[in-house]
Design an enzyme around this catalytic site. Structure first.
Site, PDB file in Angstrom:
ATOM      1  N   VAL A 119       0.638  -0.889  -0.170  1.00 34.72           N
ATOM      2  CA  VAL A 119      -0.180  -0.393  -0.182  1.00 34.72           C
ATOM      3  C   VAL A 119       0.837   0.782   0.160  1.00 34.72           C
ATOM      4  CG1 VAL A 119      -1.524   1.045   1.175  1.00 34.72           C
ATOM      5  CG2 VAL A 119      -1.940  -1.065   1.668  1.00 34.72           C
ATOM      6  N   CYS A 120       0.519   1.895  -0.746  1.00 32.00           N
ATOM      7  CA  CYS A 120       1.657   3.092  -0.736  1.00 32.00           C
ATOM      8  C   CYS A 120       3.404   3.256  -1.392  1.00 32.00           C
ATOM      9  CB  CYS A 120       0.505   4.061   0.475  1.00 32.00           C
ATOM     10  SG  CYS A 120       1.381   5.782   0.155  1.00 32.00           S
ATOM     11  N   THR A 121       3.285   4.005  -0.088  1.00 33.79           N
ATOM     12  CA  THR A 121       5.257   3.514  -0.530  1.00 33.79           C
ATOM     13  C   THR A 121       5.933   2.203   0.312  1.00 33.79           C
ATOM     14  OG1 THR A 121       5.190   4.479   2.092  1.00 33.79           O
ATOM     15  CG2 THR A 121       5.676   5.675   0.179  1.00 33.79           C
ATOM     16  N   THR A 139       3.475   2.876  -7.047  1.00 29.20           N
ATOM     17  CA  THR A 139       3.586   3.839  -5.139  1.00 29.20           C
ATOM     18  C   THR A 139       3.449   4.942  -5.071  1.00 29.20           C
ATOM     19  OG1 THR A 139       4.913   3.571  -3.537  1.00 29.20           O
ATOM     20  CG2 THR A 139       5.929   4.229  -5.758  1.00 29.20           C
TER      21      THR A 139
END
Length: 338
Positions: A119-121, A139
């Site tokens: 998730v995300c970074t 990302t």
């Protein structure tokens, strides 16, 4: 002799979410709520709950970047198998990338998991652990370039909100992780349950993975040079919004206008006009009982069929489904009132 009725087995899917100091709170709680709501939707249909959720970390209490601490199961206490392992991101991800123990644990658990999710970074943690080598991934938009530079073996795709490459899924910034998990729910238990979860969480729109990270509203906010033009477009959606008309209004040639607009907004003028018309259609579908033919005319579409095709392409549902789902959502809220 009485025969005992047999029920088909219903496997419990173990979802494990990783936490580390200064993790992004919503990266953890957003995906967790998607699966919890899926269990509620299944139970409401007299179907067995599917997901068993757990939060794991190096320590029992994990501070998040929001200042709220989360209670987790320490690594040493993790005994059961895992089906889906979710690795979030956040302000603490860079420090986590230097934690050899954490990376070793991720590698070890990844070998046991059917699916790996970032998730995300959190994609940086999977990358540092060597789990994205030779794969496509995404990302947060602000760090896609960095991910590509630091890990050249990864095919970084900066535009989609989530990417699937085999058993590895990755998502863009924060709430895109919820969209990704909604797609996992659909894959596991079907579209009806996924849509029920989206309605319950007022996400509603189950966005496809190839939808752009930026919403059109955000794109407009970034486009200061064309603020007046966008305001005028919103008030004239039923009119002629061809590139020629827009360019003339801005005092530019069509070629200059098209080039500057795309550079500033990131979309072609025609694509932006379509998006604004779709957004206006969504409002009318939910706020009025007008027939689709009337809505199409008000929003500048040549016909109902043109509106249906554009709406389906942009939202992954038909206008009728969109309106019906919101009616069901309002009805369920009304029935829940005392």
């Amino acid at each position: 002799m009485t025969q005992r009725r047999r029920f088909p087995p219903h496997p419990i899917h173990a979802v494990e979410l990783l936490a580390f100091p200064d993790v992004q709170l919503l990266d953890v709680t957003g995906p967790m709520q998607i699966f919890a709501s899926a269990n509620e939707a299944l139970a409401a249909r007299d179907m067995p709950c599917r997901y068993a959720l757990s939060l794991v970390a190096a320590a029992q209490l994990v501070p998040t970047s929001a200042g709220l601490s989360l209670a987790a199961t320490p690594f040493r206490g993790v005994r059961r198998a895992v089906d889906t392992l979710i690795v979030p991101g956040g302000a603490g991800v860079d420090a986590a990338m230097s934690d050899a123990r954490l990376l070793a644990w991720i590698r070890r658990r990844s070998r046991m998991a059917q699916r790996m999710v970032s998730v995300c970074t959190g994609a940086f943690l999977l990358a540092e652990a060597g789990l994205l080598d030779g794969r496509s991934a995404v990302t947060h938009w602000a760090r896609c370039g960095e991910l590509a530079r630091r890990f050249p073996s990864i095919d970084v795709r900066p535009k989609p909100i989530f990417v699937r490459d085999g058993r590895v899924w990755s998502s863009a910034g924060v709430t895109a992780g919820m969209d990704l998990c909604l797609a996992l729910v659909e894959e596991d238990v079907g579209r009806d349950i996924a849509l029920a979860v989206a309605r319950d969480l007022v996400m509603f729109l189950k966005r496809p993975g190839d939808q752009a990270q930026f919403s059109e509203a955000l794109a407009l906010q970034r486009a200061g040079q064309f603020d007046d033009l966008h305001h005028w477009i919103r008030g004239n959606l039923a009119g002629d919004l061809s590139v020629q008309v827009l360019a003339t209004r801005c005092g530019m040639t069509e070629r200059t206008f098209g080039r500057r607009y795309r550079a500033e907004v990131g979309l072609s003028p025609a694509r932006m006009v379509e998006q604004m018309r779709i957004e206006a259609t969504q409002r009318l579908l939910t706020e009025t009982a007008e027939p689709l033919k009337t809505i199409a005319a008000r929003c500048g579409f040549a016909s109902e069929d043109v509106l249906r095709r554009c709406f389906l392409r942009q939202t992954s549902v038909t206008p009728r489904e969109y309106r019906q789902l919101w009616r069901l959502d309002r009805g369920s809220r009304n029935r829940s009132r005392p």
